[in-house]
Structures are given as structure tokens and as C-alpha cells.
Design a protein around this motif. Structure first.
Motif, mmCIF file in Angstrom:
data_model
loop_
_atom_site.group_PDB
_atom_site.id
_atom_site.type_symbol
_atom_site.label_atom_id
_atom_site.label_comp_id
_atom_site.label_asym_id
_atom_site.label_seq_id
_atom_site.Cartn_x
_atom_site.Cartn_y
_atom_site.Cartn_z
ATOM 1 N N ALA A 1 -1.159 4.239 9.679
ATOM 2 C CA ALA A 1 0.084 4.638 9.012
ATOM 3 C C ALA A 1 -0.192 5.247 7.649
ATOM 4 C CB ALA A 1 0.998 3.421 8.875
ATOM 5 N N LEU A 2 -1.099 4.659 6.908
ATOM 6 C CA LEU A 2 -1.428 5.175 5.577
ATOM 7 C C LEU A 2 -2.083 6.546 5.659
ATOM 8 C CD1 LEU A 2 -2.718 1.858 3.989
ATOM 9 C CD2 LEU A 2 -0.588 3.052 3.437
ATOM 10 N N ARG A 3 -2.984 6.730 6.614
ATOM 11 C CA ARG A 3 -3.626 8.044 6.782
ATOM 12 C C ARG A 3 -2.587 9.103 7.148
ATOM 13 N NH1 ARG A 3 -7.723 4.911 9.282
ATOM 14 N NH2 ARG A 3 -6.807 5.337 11.338
ATOM 15 N N TYR A 4 -1.614 8.730 7.987
ATOM 16 C CA TYR A 4 -0.576 9.689 8.383
ATOM 17 C C TYR A 4 0.257 10.115 7.184
ATOM 18 C CZ TYR A 4 3.471 11.690 10.721
ATOM 19 O OH TYR A 4 4.480 12.532 11.114
ATOM 20 N N LEU A 5 0.636 9.170 6.340
ATOM 21 C CA LEU A 5 1.435 9.505 5.161
ATOM 22 C C LEU A 5 0.628 10.320 4.153
ATOM 23 C CD1 LEU A 5 3.410 6.170 4.614
ATOM 24 C CD2 LEU A 5 4.296 8.344 5.479
ATOM 25 N N GLU A 6 -0.649 10.012 4.035
ATOM 26 C CA GLU A 6 -1.508 10.822 3.164
ATOM 27 C C GLU A 6 -1.542 12.271 3.626
ATOM 28 O OE1 GLU A 6 -5.272 8.910 3.253
ATOM 29 O OE2 GLU A 6 -4.762 7.381 1.755
ATOM 30 N N ASP A 7 -1.698 12.462 4.914
ATOM 31 C CA ASP A 7 -1.734 13.822 5.469
ATOM 32 C C ASP A 7 -0.369 14.499 5.356
ATOM 33 O OD1 ASP A 7 -4.378 13.415 6.104
ATOM 34 O OD2 ASP A 7 -3.977 12.903 8.209
ATOM 35 N N THR B 1 -7.048 11.366 -0.708
ATOM 36 C CA THR B 1 -7.416 10.010 -0.320
ATOM 37 C C THR B 1 -8.082 9.298 -1.484
ATOM 38 O OG1 THR B 1 -7.767 10.731 1.945
ATOM 39 C CG2 THR B 1 -8.741 8.630 1.302
ATOM 40 N N VAL B 2 -7.558 8.110 -1.790
ATOM 41 C CA VAL B 2 -8.146 7.296 -2.869
ATOM 42 C C VAL B 2 -8.569 5.970 -2.288
ATOM 43 C CG1 VAL B 2 -6.777 8.385 -4.697
ATOM 44 C CG2 VAL B 2 -5.875 6.390 -3.499
ATOM 45 N N LYS B 3 -9.539 5.367 -2.919
ATOM 46 C CA LYS B 3 -10.021 4.078 -2.442
ATOM 47 C C LYS B 3 -8.940 3.025 -2.653
ATOM 48 C CE LYS B 3 -13.824 0.780 -2.837
ATOM 49 N NZ LYS B 3 -15.088 0.455 -3.518
ATOM 50 N N SER B 4 -8.652 2.253 -1.630
ATOM 51 C CA SER B 4 -7.606 1.251 -1.700
ATOM 52 C C SER B 4 -8.197 -0.122 -1.414
ATOM 53 C CB SER B 4 -6.500 1.560 -0.691
ATOM 54 O OG SER B 4 -5.599 0.505 -0.593
ATOM 55 N N ASP B 5 -7.531 -1.140 -1.951
ATOM 56 C CA ASP B 5 -7.983 -2.504 -1.667
ATOM 57 C C ASP B 5 -7.272 -3.059 -0.429
ATOM 58 O OD1 ASP B 5 -5.427 -2.702 -2.635
ATOM 59 O OD2 ASP B 5 -5.824 -4.412 -3.981
ATOM 60 N N PHE B 6 -6.733 -2.118 0.357
ATOM 61 C CA PHE B 6 -6.026 -2.547 1.563
ATOM 62 C C PHE B 6 -6.983 -3.242 2.527
ATOM 63 C CE2 PHE B 6 -4.847 -1.792 5.958
ATOM 64 C CZ PHE B 6 -3.598 -2.374 5.981
ATOM 65 N N VAL C 1 11.407 14.206 7.272
ATOM 66 C CA VAL C 1 11.170 12.822 6.835
ATOM 67 C C VAL C 1 10.269 12.150 7.861
ATOM 68 C CG1 VAL C 1 12.217 10.578 6.354
ATOM 69 C CG2 VAL C 1 13.401 12.685 5.667
ATOM 70 N N PRO C 2 9.124 11.634 7.460
ATOM 71 C CA PRO C 2 8.244 10.953 8.419
ATOM 72 C C PRO C 2 8.867 9.660 8.938
ATOM 73 C CG PRO C 2 7.422 10.694 6.174
ATOM 74 C CD PRO C 2 8.550 11.670 6.098
ATOM 75 N N PHE C 3 8.752 9.478 10.242
ATOM 76 C CA PHE C 3 9.316 8.303 10.924
ATOM 77 C C PHE C 3 8.171 7.615 11.647
ATOM 78 C CE2 PHE C 3 12.759 6.967 14.260
ATOM 79 C CZ PHE C 3 12.602 5.653 13.872
ATOM 80 N N GLU D 1 0.806 -1.213 0.000
ATOM 81 C CA GLU D 1 0.000 0.000 0.000
ATOM 82 C C GLU D 1 0.846 1.273 0.000
ATOM 83 O OE1 GLU D 1 -3.279 0.185 -0.437
ATOM 84 O OE2 GLU D 1 -3.134 -1.971 -0.742
ATOM 85 N N ILE D 2 1.948 1.279 0.737
ATOM 86 C CA ILE D 2 2.801 2.466 0.741
ATOM 87 C C ILE D 2 3.475 2.647 -0.613
ATOM 88 C CG2 ILE D 2 4.931 3.428 1.708
ATOM 89 C CD1 ILE D 2 4.110 2.471 4.421
ATOM 90 N N ALA D 3 3.878 1.547 -1.238
ATOM 91 C CA ALA D 3 4.476 1.637 -2.574
ATOM 92 C C ALA D 3 3.486 2.237 -3.557
ATOM 93 C CB ALA D 3 4.925 0.252 -3.035
ATOM 94 N N ASN D 4 2.227 1.838 -3.457
ATOM 95 C CA ASN D 4 1.191 2.412 -4.324
ATOM 96 C C ASN D 4 0.932 3.875 -3.994
ATOM 97 O OD1 ASN D 4 0.249 0.747 -6.374
ATOM 98 N ND2 ASN D 4 -1.017 -0.466 -4.992
ATOM 99 N N LEU D 5 0.920 4.186 -2.709
ATOM 100 C CA LEU D 5 0.579 5.535 -2.265
ATOM 101 C C LEU D 5 1.650 6.549 -2.633
ATOM 102 C CD1 LEU D 5 -1.379 7.338 -0.546
ATOM 103 C CD2 LEU D 5 0.097 6.786 1.412
ATOM 104 N N LEU D 6 2.894 6.239 -2.354
ATOM 105 C CA LEU D 6 3.978 7.200 -2.567
ATOM 106 C C LEU D 6 4.675 7.036 -3.917
ATOM 107 C CD1 LEU D 6 5.666 7.232 0.981
ATOM 108 C CD2 LEU D 6 3.763 8.617 0.109
ATOM 109 N N GLY D 7 4.614 5.834 -4.474
ATOM 110 C CA GLY D 7 5.262 5.600 -5.761
ATOM 111 C C GLY D 7 6.776 5.634 -5.685
#
Length: 303
Positions: free
Chosen positions: A283-289, A295-300, A238-240, A121-127
């Protein structure tokens, strides 16, 4: 009152230092250097001191016959060369997200499955490129997650892991041009840190700290210290993220609170350095913010 020589031990091994001290007391400290050397040679031939001398020689032989990788660590040129190779690999594959985690959890472990989904999911989100220690366990899970959505991956492998693959310099399935097997831990750490450096707003990087043991904790606190002292080398934040799967790090967090209580860290200092996430959706919501990604619909699916 004259000086009286100390009595010799009544039994057992007679230490060399005692024999030398008695020799000086009986004959005076003004003996010539040649005579002292001759006396010490005779002491070493004494059966009472021969064992100690043999142990020293045996220890020296073990040191001289030790693996070459330990002797070669004295060469700063080789370390610098390996760090340069790490930098070149990052330049070719691109900076991205590094995953720090245990090498001991196999595919049947729930944390492996969580990490597999998170890596995807992070690979898809951030590319961005997914970076790991190119080892087994949770590192493997993050790598496979990114590969499952055809995103680039890279790694800085060490030849000795805590579990399987530990004595191998090759990866079981990654192409050879996507990872580097490091001989020096310092070079590997340079690579892992440089992989998340942000030089522009187009760089989407992150540090993902997964459950792990001593090696993982070492990497976590090193990255935390670099962020704390602003020595990460990044022009932008850098987000940690600390992934507290199943309360894995709850006791560690309590210890950090205790450090605040004792005053060895400032109040709120630790919490300002990372984001504690109890699950992948958080984690995904934090990186999106953080990166202001719509926000996109994910199959996560959380496991």
C-alpha cells in the motif's frame, strides 16, 4: 344464477374484510355513506373483530411513541444543516485519507496492529489529515497511528456503532472540535466522501478500505460506485486501496470476478476502480508511486 355469499370460516378469527364483504352482499352496495359507516362501527364493536382493531391501535401508539430521531428524519433542513457542519469541519482540518473498517476488532487483533502501523506510515508519507468514523476497532487504530506521529485527525462519528461506544455521542479521547457526531447516516457519508476530494495537485488524499462487515461494505461499494460514475466530486483521481489482510476479501474478489463472468460488470472494470493490497508495504509503495513521492527510509515494520 344468483350470487351466493361465501360461507364464513368455521372457526377462529373472522377477518374484517370478510364481514364487510358479506354485509355488502346481503344489503347491496347502494347503501348511503352514513349507513355504511354506522355498520362498520358496529362490526368493530363485535368481539370477533375487536382484537384486530386493538392491534391496529397498538401499532399506531408504538409509531407515535417511537424515538424522535426517526420522526425528525422527515425534516430535510436538519439533514442539510448536519451536512454543512461536516463541510465546515473538513474546511478547518483539511482533506486527507479516510479509513473504512470494522469497529469490532480490538487492540489484540492482528488487523488492529496492521492498521495502527498503516495509519502512522501513511500520515507520515502524505502529511494529510487522517479521517475515520471516529469509532472503535480499526477506526481507532488508524486514528492512534496518525496521532502517534503528531499528524492531524478528524472524524464523523455515528451515535450507534455495532460495538462499544455505540450509544455515546462523545469520543473517549479526541478533542471535541476534531469530530462531529452525526445523527443522519447520509450526512456522515457526505462528510467521508468530501474529505477525500482533490481540487489541486497539492491535495494528497486516499480511501483505505480495511476489513469490515456490513457497514464497511456499504461504505466501500458506495465510494466505488461514485468513482465508477465519476460522481465523487473530485477534479483529480483519488487512490482507492482495498486492504486484503490475511486474504480477508479474497472471496469478495472472487465474487466480483463472477460478476464479470455474468456480464453485470465489464471485464477489468472493478480492478480499474481500486488497488488490492495484501499488506502495508504494498500500500505504501502504491501511494508513493501515485503521488510521485521519493522513497524514504521508514521505520515501518510489518506485523
Amino acid at each position: 344464477m344468483g350470487t351466493t355469499a361465501a360461507a364464513a370460516p368455521s372457526c377462529g378469527h373472522v377477518p374484517t374484510f370478510y364481514l364487510r364483504r358479506r354485509h355488502l352482499q346481503e344489503n347491496g352496495s347502494a347503501l348511503s355513506l352514513s349507513r355504511r359507516r354506522e355498520k362498520m362501527r358496529s362490526l368493530m364493536m363485535n368481539p370477533r373483530t375487536r382484537n384486530t382493531h386493538s392491534q391496529i391501535r397498538s401499532s399506531n401508539r408504538e409509531y407515535l411513541n417511537s424515538p424522535s430521531e426517526f420522526c425528525e428524519r422527515t425534516s430535510p433542513g436538519e439533514v442539510k444543516e448536519e451536512i454543512t457542519k461536516c463541510y465546515k469541519l473538513i474546511e478547518r482540518l483539511g482533506r486527507g485519507v479516510i479509513y473504512l473498517g470494522s469497529s469490532r476488532f480490538d487492540h489484540s487483533h492482528p488487523h488492529y496492529r496492521e492498521t495502527l502501523h498503516l495509519g502512522r506510515e501513511i500520515a507520515n508519507l502524505l502529511g494529510s489529515t487522517t479521517w475515520t468514523g471516529a469509532g472503535p476497532g480499526l477506526m481507532d487504530a488508524a486514528t492512534r497511528g496518525a496521532l502517534s506521529v503528531n499528524k492531524p485527525v478528524g472524524g464523523f462519528k455515528i451515535s450507534r456503532e455495532a460495538e462499544q461506544w455505540r450509544s455515546s455521542s462523545s469520543h473517549p479521547y479526541l478533542p471535541h472540535d476534531t469530530y462531529l457526531t452525526c445523527r443522519f447516516f447520509s450526512a456522515r457519508k457526505h462528510g467521508l466522501v468530501d474529505a477525500v476530494v482533490r481540487k489541486s495537485t497539492l491535495d494528497r488524499t486516499a480511501v483505505i478500505a480495511l476489513p469490515g462487515g456490513i457497514g464497511t461494505l456499504d461504505e466501500i461499494f458506495e465510494v466505488m460506485t461514485l468513482i465508477q460514475l465519476q460522481r465523487l466530486g473530485s477534479d483529480l483521481p483519488v487512490p482507492f486501496l482495498l486492504m486484503n489482510y490475511d486474504n480477508f476479501y479474497t472471496k469478495l474478489l472472487a465474487f466480483m470476478d463472477e460478476c464479470e463472468h455474468w456480464g453485470v460488470v465489464s471485464k477489468g472494470e472493478v480492478s480499474s476502480l481500486w488497488k488490492v493490497c495484501n499488506g502495508n508495504p504494498e500500500a505504501l509503495r502504491y501511494l508513493e508511486d501515485f503521488y510521485q513521492i521519493p522513497t524514504v527510509k521508514s521505520d515501518f515494520l510489518s506485523t
